[in-house]
Design a protein around this motif. Structure first.
Motif, PDB file in Angstrom:
ATOM      1  N   VAL A   1       0.853  -1.198   0.000  1.00  0.00           N
ATOM      2  CA  VAL A   1       0.000   0.000   0.000  1.00  0.00           C
ATOM      3  C   VAL A   1       0.889   1.249   0.000  1.00  0.00           C
ATOM      4  CG1 VAL A   1      -1.834  -1.227   1.237  1.00  0.00           C
ATOM      5  CG2 VAL A   1      -0.129   0.066   2.531  1.00  0.00           C
ATOM      6  N   GLY A   2       0.285   2.391  -0.219  1.00  0.00           N
ATOM      7  CA  GLY A   2       1.057   3.632  -0.299  1.00  0.00           C
ATOM      8  C   GLY A   2       1.610   4.053   1.066  1.00  0.00           C
TER       9      GLY A   2
ATOM     10  N   SER B   1      -0.265   4.835   8.081  1.00  0.00           N
ATOM     11  CA  SER B   1      -1.598   4.395   8.512  1.00  0.00           C
ATOM     12  C   SER B   1      -2.152   3.286   7.614  1.00  0.00           C
ATOM     13  CB  SER B   1      -2.563   5.588   8.569  1.00  0.00           C
ATOM     14  OG  SER B   1      -2.575   6.250   7.334  1.00  0.00           O
ATOM     15  N   TYR B   2      -1.829   3.344   6.292  1.00  0.00           N
ATOM     16  CA  TYR B   2      -2.345   2.290   5.390  1.00  0.00           C
ATOM     17  C   TYR B   2      -1.655   0.954   5.673  1.00  0.00           C
ATOM     18  CZ  TYR B   2      -3.789   6.496   2.881  1.00  0.00           C
ATOM     19  OH  TYR B   2      -4.333   7.705   2.556  1.00  0.00           O
ATOM     20  N   VAL B   3      -0.371   1.018   5.987  1.00  0.00           N
ATOM     21  CA  VAL B   3       0.385  -0.214   6.297  1.00  0.00           C
ATOM     22  C   VAL B   3      -0.177  -0.846   7.567  1.00  0.00           C
ATOM     23  CG1 VAL B   3       2.649  -1.120   6.994  1.00  0.00           C
ATOM     24  CG2 VAL B   3       2.502   0.601   5.178  1.00  0.00           C
ATOM     25  N   TYR B   4      -0.368  -0.026   8.585  1.00  0.00           N
ATOM     26  CA  TYR B   4      -0.845  -0.564   9.868  1.00  0.00           C
ATOM     27  C   TYR B   4      -2.271  -1.111   9.751  1.00  0.00           C
ATOM     28  CZ  TYR B   4       3.285   1.717  11.893  1.00  0.00           C
ATOM     29  OH  TYR B   4       4.561   2.108  12.190  1.00  0.00           O
ATOM     30  N   ALA B   5      -3.109  -0.405   8.986  1.00  0.00           N
ATOM     31  CA  ALA B   5      -4.493  -0.886   8.812  1.00  0.00           C
ATOM     32  C   ALA B   5      -4.481  -2.238   8.104  1.00  0.00           C
ATOM     33  CB  ALA B   5      -5.305   0.135   8.006  1.00  0.00           C
ATOM     34  N   ALA B   6      -3.623  -2.356   7.092  1.00  0.00           N
ATOM     35  CA  ALA B   6      -3.543  -3.629   6.352  1.00  0.00           C
ATOM     36  C   ALA B   6      -3.041  -4.735   7.283  1.00  0.00           C
ATOM     37  CB  ALA B   6      -2.627  -3.477   5.141  1.00  0.00           C
TER      38      ALA B   6
ATOM     39  N   VAL C   1       3.357 -15.699   6.333  1.00  0.00           N
ATOM     40  CA  VAL C   1       4.445 -14.722   6.288  1.00  0.00           C
ATOM     41  C   VAL C   1       3.861 -13.401   5.804  1.00  0.00           C
ATOM     42  CG1 VAL C   1       6.708 -14.161   5.318  1.00  0.00           C
ATOM     43  CG2 VAL C   1       6.100 -16.552   5.786  1.00  0.00           C
ATOM     44  N   VAL C   2       3.996 -12.365   6.626  1.00  0.00           N
ATOM     45  CA  VAL C   2       3.497 -11.034   6.258  1.00  0.00           C
ATOM     46  C   VAL C   2       4.708 -10.195   5.851  1.00  0.00           C
ATOM     47  CG1 VAL C   2       2.337  -8.937   7.078  1.00  0.00           C
ATOM     48  CG2 VAL C   2       1.513 -11.202   7.793  1.00  0.00           C
ATOM     49  N   VAL C   3       4.705  -9.770   4.597  1.00  0.00           N
ATOM     50  CA  VAL C   3       5.886  -9.112   4.030  1.00  0.00           C
ATOM     51  C   VAL C   3       5.582  -7.655   3.710  1.00  0.00           C
ATOM     52  CG1 VAL C   3       7.635  -9.236   2.227  1.00  0.00           C
ATOM     53  CG2 VAL C   3       6.378 -11.300   2.886  1.00  0.00           C
ATOM     54  N   THR C   4       6.378  -6.755   4.258  1.00  0.00           N
ATOM     55  CA  THR C   4       6.202  -5.344   3.911  1.00  0.00           C
ATOM     56  C   THR C   4       7.009  -5.045   2.663  1.00  0.00           C
ATOM     57  OG1 THR C   4       6.092  -4.943   6.263  1.00  0.00           O
ATOM     58  CG2 THR C   4       6.249  -3.026   4.858  1.00  0.00           C
ATOM     59  N   LYS C   5       6.297  -4.799   1.562  1.00  0.00           N
ATOM     60  CA  LYS C   5       6.954  -4.410   0.314  1.00  0.00           C
ATOM     61  C   LYS C   5       6.926  -2.893   0.156  1.00  0.00           C
ATOM     62  CE  LYS C   5       7.839  -7.155  -3.457  1.00  0.00           C
ATOM     63  NZ  LYS C   5       9.250  -6.838  -3.300  1.00  0.00           N
ATOM     64  N   SER C   6       5.950  -2.257   0.788  1.00  0.00           N
ATOM     65  CA  SER C   6       5.924  -0.795   0.789  1.00  0.00           C
ATOM     66  C   SER C   6       7.242  -0.286   1.366  1.00  0.00           C
ATOM     67  CB  SER C   6       4.791  -0.277   1.691  1.00  0.00           C
ATOM     68  OG  SER C   6       3.546  -0.735   1.240  1.00  0.00           O
ATOM     69  N   THR C   7       7.617   0.932   0.961  1.00  0.00           N
ATOM     70  CA  THR C   7       8.826   1.551   1.517  1.00  0.00           C
ATOM     71  C   THR C   7       8.479   2.119   2.889  1.00  0.00           C
ATOM     72  OG1 THR C   7       9.547   2.090  -0.705  1.00  0.00           O
ATOM     73  CG2 THR C   7      10.570   3.325   1.102  1.00  0.00           C
ATOM     74  N   VAL C   8       9.093   1.561   3.928  1.00  0.00           N
ATOM     75  CA  VAL C   8       8.725   1.961   5.296  1.00  0.00           C
ATOM     76  C   VAL C   8       9.963   2.255   6.135  1.00  0.00           C
ATOM     77  CG1 VAL C   8       6.541   0.694   5.311  1.00  0.00           C
ATOM     78  CG2 VAL C   8       8.621  -0.459   6.052  1.00  0.00           C
ATOM     79  N   PRO C   9       9.882   3.242   7.013  1.00  0.00           N
ATOM     80  CA  PRO C   9      11.042   3.622   7.823  1.00  0.00           C
ATOM     81  C   PRO C   9      11.505   2.497   8.766  1.00  0.00           C
ATOM     82  CG  PRO C   9       9.345   5.296   7.938  1.00  0.00           C
ATOM     83  CD  PRO C   9       8.740   4.121   7.244  1.00  0.00           C
ATOM     84  N   VAL C  10      12.746   2.594   9.147  1.00  0.00           N
ATOM     85  CA  VAL C  10      13.346   1.618  10.062  1.00  0.00           C
ATOM     86  C   VAL C  10      12.485   1.463  11.309  1.00  0.00           C
ATOM     87  CG1 VAL C  10      15.308   1.206  11.570  1.00  0.00           C
ATOM     88  CG2 VAL C  10      15.671   2.127   9.315  1.00  0.00           C
TER      89      VAL C  10
ATOM     90  N   VAL D   1       4.670  -3.374  13.059  1.00  0.00           N
ATOM     91  CA  VAL D   1       3.727  -4.293  12.394  1.00  0.00           C
ATOM     92  C   VAL D   1       3.599  -5.567  13.236  1.00  0.00           C
ATOM     93  CG1 VAL D   1       3.431  -5.794  10.360  1.00  0.00           C
ATOM     94  CG2 VAL D   1       4.041  -3.381  10.049  1.00  0.00           C
ATOM     95  N   GLU D   2       4.730  -6.056  13.725  1.00  0.00           N
ATOM     96  CA  GLU D   2       4.713  -7.271  14.554  1.00  0.00           C
ATOM     97  C   GLU D   2       3.868  -7.050  15.817  1.00  0.00           C
ATOM     98  OE1 GLU D   2       8.279  -9.925  14.357  1.00  0.00           O
ATOM     99  OE2 GLU D   2       8.478  -9.167  16.396  1.00  0.00           O
ATOM    100  N   ARG D   3       4.012  -5.869  16.420  1.00  0.00           N
ATOM    101  CA  ARG D   3       3.244  -5.566  17.633  1.00  0.00           C
ATOM    102  C   ARG D   3       1.742  -5.510  17.314  1.00  0.00           C
ATOM    103  NH1 ARG D   3       0.628  -2.072  20.151  1.00  0.00           N
ATOM    104  NH2 ARG D   3       0.722  -0.533  18.485  1.00  0.00           N
ATOM    105  N   ILE D   4       1.406  -4.854  16.213  1.00  0.00           N
ATOM    106  CA  ILE D   4      -0.007  -4.716  15.820  1.00  0.00           C
ATOM    107  C   ILE D   4      -0.624  -6.089  15.562  1.00  0.00           C
ATOM    108  CG2 ILE D   4      -1.489  -3.938  13.887  1.00  0.00           C
ATOM    109  CD1 ILE D   4       0.352  -1.443  13.727  1.00  0.00           C
TER     110      ILE D   4
END
Ligand code: NAD
Length: 434
Positions: free
Chosen positions: A84-85, A98-103, A116-125, A131-134
């Motif tokens: 997501v964006g 917010s879109y990453v966390y909602a997803a 396996v949940v993979v973040t492909k969006s560009t996300v800060p360190v 995401v793991e906590r959510i």
């Protein structure tokens, strides 16, 4: 492998269809119903060369389907990619997650078995940790590994880039996830694309470091171009002269109107913000951002000075609106600031772009969108080439001159030879040329 892509934009759709082409079963999901409806009818929601054909082939084979339904699409998946964006957050420039966390939350609530949940969006360190906590909070019993796998494809060459990447970066600390990710990328791995496994935070930072470096390289040559104009040197020869040095490399050394697009502006900003938050400010990146921001309006002023300092009541033909050729993406395109500067100076603008006009209309008001380059050029006082689409590389200059009020060509991409243009009676203005 059963793969679900959450987000079917430039990255999600291209990655999804390429995974299907590798032989995986893929569902591309998007919340935007109009995108999914279009895809189901075989209409691409974005312009990307070759995309329609590869989508059609994989839909026909039954390996690629589309959906708006996240719960049903993730329940049987082995791997769920978040694509997501992550735009700049209004106000402070941090990446809006917010879109990453909602997803992530929605995936956790509906997945089953090891996923396996993979973040492909560009996300800060550190986003992977959040995401793991959510995920744990949303579904404490879920068996999920969170992985970072940034994407490096370029719009306009996205399919080729995805299928022949220089490297695939995967950040994780879970052995089962490592096995799954190796399986996902096996077809590329067999073709020698190096899989680089790192810690998750390192992988997240690799993406920003890569984009920050490339933005800096472009900005460097743009400043050298400005100096060339002052001292009587030629930036194209300087680029060749330094690019042949293997330590420097020839790519990203084309002087132009400043970088734009959906990645470099927001990613440099987010990197600078992350660095400040960790009390490790990156002055090089901060300066790159500010040079590039100033450059876009400076390019508008360059056009005004080509018209002897006054564009009031004059008509300017702008060729190219997208941030680069072979895409319809208008996000942060230099054309926006160039045109705004011309409008501020009192000019009227007629613009043409082969693929970007519909998106441009949402961002740039008060100009004439015309059907082709010569419609823009008719009665114009100057032509400005903002984007180097192939069809602008061989304009019929005698024809153009015959239609114009004054034969002035401002070539912000250096796609013409100055002598050739001058031969046809044009006043030519390139970037950093002498
Ligand atoms: P995009 O805006 O084209 O696509 C994102 C899509 O996600 C949209 O269609 C949106 O409707 C959908 N979406 C948002 N929330 C959703 C949800 N909860 N469920 C389902 N769908 C949802 O964005 P993009 O250009 O594909 O970029 C995506 C990410 O990839 C960004 O982080 C970007 O920085 C990164 N990236 C982009 C490029 C590029 O060239 N565009 C290259 C590398 C990395």
């Amino acid at each position: 492998m059963r793969i679900t892509m959450i987000g079917s934009g430039y990255v999600g759709l291209v990655s999804g269809v390429c995974f299907a082409d590798f032989g995986h079963d893929v569902i591309c999901v998007d919340k935007d119903k109009s995108k999914i409806d279009a895809l189901e009818k075989g209409i691409m929601p974005i312009y990307e060369p070759g995309l329609d054909q590869i989508v059609a082939e994989n839909v026909k084979s039954g390996r690629l389907t589309f959906s708006t339904d996240v719960p049903n699409s993730v329940k049987d998946a082995d791997v769920v990619f978040i694509a997501v964006g992550t735009p700049s957050r209004r106000g402070d420039g941090h990446a809006d997650l917010s879109y990453v966390y909602a997803a992530a939350k929605e995936i956790a609530e509906h997945c089953s078995g090891f996923t396996v949940v993979v973040t492909k969006s560009t996300v800060p360190v550190g986003t992977g940790d959040e995401v793991e906590r959510i995920v744990k909070e949303a579904n404490p019993n879920a068996d999920i590994a969170v992985v970072s796998n940034p994407e490096f494809l370029r719009e306009g060459a996205a399919i080729e880039d995805f299928k022949r990447p220089d490297r695939i970066v995967i950040g994780l600390d879970d052995d089962r996830a490592r096995g799954v990710m190796t399986e996902v990328y096996r077809p590329l791995y067999l073709n020698q694309a190096p899989l680089l496994f790192t810690a998750r935070r390192t992988s997240e930072l690799i993406k920003y470091a890569a984009n920050g470096f490339l933005a800096m390289k472009i900005t460097f040559i743009n400043e050298i171009a400005d100096l060339c104009e002052k001292v009587g040197a030629n930036v194209q020869d300087v680029s060749r002269g330094i690019g042949l040095d293997g330590r420097i490399g020839a790519k990203f050394l084309h002087a132009g109107p400043g970088y734009g697009g959906s990645c470099f502006p927001k990613d440099t900003l987010a990197l600078a913000k992350t660095a400040q938050d960790h009390e490790s400010p990156m002055r090089l990146i901060e300066t790159t951002i500010s040079i590039n921001d100033n450059r876009k309006r400076a390019m508008g002023r360059k056009v005004i000075s080509a018209l002897e300092g006054d564009v009031r009541g004059k008509k300017i033909a702008v060729l190219g609106l997208t941030f680069k050729p072979n895409t319809d993406d208008m996000r942060d395109s230099p054309a926006i600031a160039v045109i705004q500067t011309l409008q501020d100076g009192g000019a009227t603008v007629a613009a043409y772009d082969p693929e970007g006009m519909e998106n441009a209309k949402k961002l740039i008001a008060g100009i004439d969108y015309v059907a082709g380059p010569y419609d823009a050029i008719a009665d114009a006082d100057a032509i400005v080439i903002v984007t180097e689409w192939n069809q602008f590389r061989a304009l019929d200059l005698p024809r153009a001159k015959g239609m114009m009020k004054s034969p002035i060509l401002v070539d912000l991409r250096n796609i013409y030879r100055p002598a050739e243009v001058a031969k046809h009676g044009f006043a030519y203005h390139g970037i950093g040329l002498n």
